[in-house]
Write an enzyme that holds these catalytic residues in place. Structure first.
Site, PDB file in Angstrom:
ATOM      1  N   SER A 239      43.172  43.530  -2.542  1.00 16.32           N
ATOM      2  CA  SER A 239      42.407  43.291  -1.319  1.00 16.32           C
ATOM      3  C   SER A 239      41.784  41.899  -1.312  1.00 16.32           C
ATOM      4  CB  SER A 239      41.294  44.343  -1.188  1.00 16.32           C
ATOM      5  OG  SER A 239      40.641  44.542  -2.425  1.00 16.32           O
ATOM      6  N   ARG A 240      41.597  41.332  -2.511  1.00 14.90           N
ATOM      7  CA  ARG A 240      40.891  40.049  -2.628  1.00 14.90           C
ATOM      8  C   ARG A 240      41.506  39.226  -3.761  1.00 14.90           C
ATOM      9  NH1 ARG A 240      35.812  40.926  -4.817  1.00 14.90           N
ATOM     10  NH2 ARG A 240      36.061  43.146  -5.226  1.00 14.90           N
TER      11      ARG A 240
ATOM     12  N   TYR B 161      34.792  42.728 -21.613  1.00 15.99           N
ATOM     13  CA  TYR B 161      35.831  42.121 -20.768  1.00 15.99           C
ATOM     14  C   TYR B 161      36.902  41.450 -21.638  1.00 15.99           C
ATOM     15  CZ  TYR B 161      38.028  39.158 -17.246  1.00 15.99           C
ATOM     16  OH  TYR B 161      38.949  38.530 -16.427  1.00 15.99           O
TER      17      TYR B 161
ATOM     18  N   LYS C  44      40.885  42.444 -22.060  1.00 17.05           N
ATOM     19  CA  LYS C  44      41.985  41.526 -21.754  1.00 17.05           C
ATOM     20  C   LYS C  44      42.885  41.315 -22.974  1.00 17.05           C
ATOM     21  CE  LYS C  44      41.175  41.188 -17.492  1.00 17.05           C
ATOM     22  NZ  LYS C  44      42.187  41.635 -16.515  1.00 17.05           N
TER      23      LYS C  44
ATOM     24  N   ALA D   8      37.593  42.033 -24.752  1.00 18.38           N
ATOM     25  CA  ALA D   8      38.330  43.073 -25.494  1.00 18.38           C
ATOM     26  C   ALA D   8      39.357  43.747 -24.588  1.00 18.38           C
ATOM     27  CB  ALA D   8      37.353  44.111 -26.046  1.00 18.38           C
TER      28      ALA D   8
END
Ligand code: NAP
Length: 248
Positions: A10-11, A158, A162, A160
């Protein structure tokens, strides 16, 4: 006709990826969790402004919820009859020191960023295999981050998540070969809502580490995802797209 599910489109980066696939002639399932208007507007843009026959649907689904992820795949099949590509892009970020990070928030980031990619891939898998049997070159592209390599202060969950995406990518590349290719893209700083809260000072500091002297745009990442979609002899790879930032 070939089709793609782009989670979190959506973005931001996902929107750029969805538009790129539509311009390249793919039907697109635009997925969102709460931005119904933005997702609907993107569907309209694809169906009216893009100069291909690409069709689009908007599907509300929290990818971290297995039932939602399965419904996302089912609705895509109902609309288009196939799923030839998946882009696991949906992601959330949160800046908080470990001392203040609740186990619940840790899980929330993992659920969306890692479990979400697993869930959508798992439920799309039979259809990706079917696409391979019909002679297509199906692929999954997972959106990781430069922070998977470098780690990051105040967002350990975050980083971890990724890094987890990279393990998932390499494992699925082996599991699904030779029928389905699985790769990751690891963006640096891209200008989206996710990075909009950075102070001028933080932006200047980040910019100093980017040899190409600009932040990324969603289109830069979409270009890399399109390359991986079309790169018929590439699987299990991570493409770093970050303006030349040193990854260590
Ligand atoms: P963004 O602008 O914040 O957009 C996030 C997108 O994900 C939105 O479409 C959002 O939907 C969707 N989403 C969030 N949680 C979801 C869930 N549980 N289920 C389904 N969709 C969900 O983020 P972005 O910057 O484009 O980031 C996209 C991906 O790139 C993320 O995986 C992010 O970690 C990664 N990335 C970004 C950067 C960067 O600098 N921006 C750098 C490296 C990696 P709603 O609109 O409905 O909320």
């Amino acid at each position: 006709m070939a089709s793609v599910i782009v989670t979190g489109s959506s973005r931001g980066i996902g929107r750029g990826v969805a538009l790129r696939f539509a311009r390249d002639g793919y039907d697109v399932a635009v997925n969102y969790v709460q931005s119904a208007d933005a997702a609907g507007a993107l569907v309209d843009t694809i169906e009216t402004d893009v100069e291909t026959d690409a069709e689009a649907i908007a599907v509300q689904a929290d990818v971290g919820d297995p039932e939602d992820a399965e419904r996302l795949v089912d609705e895509t099949i109902d609309a288009f009859g196939d799923v030839t590509h998946v882009v696991n892009n949906a992601g959330i970020d949160q800046h908080v020191y470990t001392e203040d990070l609740s186990p619940k928030d840790f899980d929330r980031v993992m659920d969306t960023n890692v479990n979400g990619a697993f869930n959508v891939t798992k439920f799309a898998l039979p259809y990706l295999r079917e696409a391979a049997e019909s002679g297509a070159d199906p692929s999954v592209t997972n959106v990781s981050s430069i922070l998977a390599h470098t780690g990051a202060p105040i967002e350990c969950h975050y980083a971890a998540s990724k890094a987890g995406i990279l393990g998932l990518t390499k494992s699925h590349a082996k599991d699904f070969a030779p029928e389905i290719r699985v790769n990751a893209v690891a963006p640096g700083h891209v200008e989206t809502d996710m990075t909009a809260d950075r102070s001028e000072e933080e932006r200047a500091e980040e910019m100093a580490g980017i040899p190409l002297e600009r932040f990324g745009q969603p289109e830069d990442i979409a270009q890399a995802v399109a390359y991986l979609r079309d790169a018929t002899w590439v699987t299990g790879e991570t493409l770093n797209v970050n303006g030349g930032e040193l990854v260590r």
